[in-house]
Design a protein around this motif. Structure first.
Motif, short mmCIF file in Angstrom:
data_model
loop_
_atom_site.label_atom_id
_atom_site.label_comp_id
_atom_site.label_asym_id
_atom_site.label_seq_id
_atom_site.Cartn_x
_atom_site.Cartn_y
_atom_site.Cartn_z
N PHE A 106 48.59 -20.59 -16.12
CA PHE A 106 48.95 -19.69 -15.44
C PHE A 106 50.47 -19.51 -15.47
CE2 PHE A 106 49.40 -24.05 -13.74
CZ PHE A 106 50.93 -24.24 -13.44
N GLU A 107 50.91 -18.32 -14.96
CA GLU A 107 52.33 -18.15 -14.92
C GLU A 107 53.47 -19.18 -14.30
OE1 GLU A 107 55.61 -14.48 -14.62
OE2 GLU A 107 53.52 -14.06 -14.38
N ILE A 108 54.27 -19.62 -14.67
CA ILE A 108 55.17 -20.62 -14.08
C ILE A 108 55.94 -19.80 -12.91
CG2 ILE A 108 57.02 -22.42 -13.99
CD1 ILE A 108 55.46 -23.03 -16.89
N LYS A 109 55.95 -19.99 -11.61
CA LYS A 109 56.72 -19.26 -10.74
C LYS A 109 57.85 -20.44 -10.22
CE LYS A 109 54.76 -15.26 -10.85
NZ LYS A 109 54.79 -14.10 -10.08
N ARG A 110 57.31 -21.58 -10.20
CA ARG A 110 58.49 -22.79 -9.51
C ARG A 110 58.22 -23.91 -10.21
NH1 ARG A 110 56.67 -25.89 -4.51
NH2 ARG A 110 54.83 -24.75 -4.86
N VAL A 111 59.33 -24.57 -10.43
CA VAL A 111 59.47 -26.03 -10.88
C VAL A 111 60.28 -26.77 -9.98
CG1 VAL A 111 60.69 -27.40 -12.92
CG2 VAL A 111 59.62 -24.74 -13.32
N PHE A 112 59.76 -28.20 -9.92
CA PHE A 112 60.37 -29.24 -9.05
C PHE A 112 60.24 -30.35 -9.69
CE2 PHE A 112 56.20 -28.27 -6.96
CZ PHE A 112 55.67 -29.75 -6.71
N TRP A 113 60.98 -31.42 -9.19
CA TRP A 113 60.78 -32.66 -9.60
C TRP A 113 60.98 -33.94 -8.47
CZ3 TRP A 113 64.07 -29.02 -11.50
CH2 TRP A 113 65.42 -29.24 -11.05
N THR A 114 60.27 -34.95 -8.68
CA THR A 114 60.61 -36.16 -7.65
C THR A 114 61.03 -37.43 -8.56
OG1 THR A 114 58.24 -36.87 -7.57
CG2 THR A 114 58.96 -35.19 -6.13
N TYR A 115 61.91 -38.34 -7.88
CA TYR A 115 62.03 -39.38 -8.53
C TYR A 115 62.59 -40.34 -7.64
CZ TYR A 115 66.26 -36.37 -7.60
OH TYR A 115 67.22 -35.90 -7.01
N PHE A 116 62.86 -41.63 -7.87
CA PHE A 116 63.03 -42.83 -7.00
C PHE A 116 62.16 -42.95 -6.02
CE2 PHE A 116 67.70 -42.12 -8.40
CZ PHE A 116 67.64 -42.69 -9.59
N THR A 117 60.77 -42.54 -6.19
CA THR A 117 59.89 -42.86 -5.02
C THR A 117 59.23 -44.26 -5.14
OG1 THR A 117 58.92 -40.42 -5.38
CG2 THR A 117 57.48 -42.47 -4.25
N PRO A 118 59.32 -45.16 -4.22
CA PRO A 118 58.95 -46.43 -4.19
C PRO A 118 57.47 -46.51 -4.40
CG PRO A 118 60.14 -45.80 -2.10
CD PRO A 118 59.97 -44.67 -2.79
N GLU A 119 57.12 -47.50 -5.30
CA GLU A 119 55.81 -47.87 -5.62
C GLU A 119 54.86 -47.89 -4.68
OE1 GLU A 119 55.18 -50.59 -8.82
OE2 GLU A 119 57.16 -50.18 -9.63
N SER A 120 55.32 -48.27 -3.46
CA SER A 120 54.23 -48.44 -2.42
C SER A 120 53.73 -47.17 -1.77
CB SER A 120 54.71 -49.37 -1.18
OG SER A 120 56.05 -48.86 -0.62
N VAL A 121 54.54 -46.14 -2.09
CA VAL A 121 54.50 -44.60 -1.50
C VAL A 121 53.55 -43.91 -2.13
CG1 VAL A 121 55.51 -42.70 -0.86
CG2 VAL A 121 56.56 -44.63 -0.40
#
Length: 141
Positions: A32-47
């Motif tokens: 697909f054509e990329i329209k949005r980029v985001f990232w997540t980090y420091f998420t606890p392992e229990s989540v």
């Protein structure tokens, strides 16, 4: 419906150990054509994150660092589990696929998406997902 299944996408690994590596993709290499980029980090392992499906959005999820376990369920109820622990791999998530992610604490998730953000594209309740997509899957058998 033109259904695409979740699957692993391999990205090139360019470089060598003494100087480091780079992986790259361009729109012509994506489903697909990329329209949005985001990232997540420091998420606890229990989540467990995600817990939704999309009406239209396609995504590729990459573990830029750490490990991410991605679980998917399609409209027919088929469940797949993908373990991402190399930045040279991503998992393609088509529309109408329920997905969850669980992370190692050091994980950095990079997501390439086919649409700009709109809340109306999200199916956030599992029962709603089964009602919307499960009926269609049953009708296509």
């Amino acid at each position: 419906m033109n259904y695409k299944a979740p699957h692993i996408i391999e990205f090139p690994k360019l470089g060598e150990s003494p100087t480091g590596y780079i992986s790259v993709t361009e729109n012509r290499q994506m489903p697909f054509e990329i329209k949005r980029v985001f990232w997540t980090y420091f998420t606890p392992e229990s989540v467990v994150r995600g817990r939704h499906a999309h009406y239209k959005t396609e995504q590729v999820i990459v573990a830029a660092a750490g490990r991410i376990i991605v679980s998917t369920e399609n409209a027919a109820g088929e469940i797949e589990v993908f373990t991402l622990n190399e930045p040279t791999q991503g998992v393609y998530i088509p529309p109408n696929v329920w997905h969850t992610m669980q992370y190692s604490h050091t994980a950095i998730q990079l997501v390439l998406a086919s649409t700009e953000y709109t809340e109306a594209d999200y199916i956030r309740k599992y029962d709603d997902f089964r009602q919307v997509w499960g009926t269609e899957a049953a009708n296509n058998k």
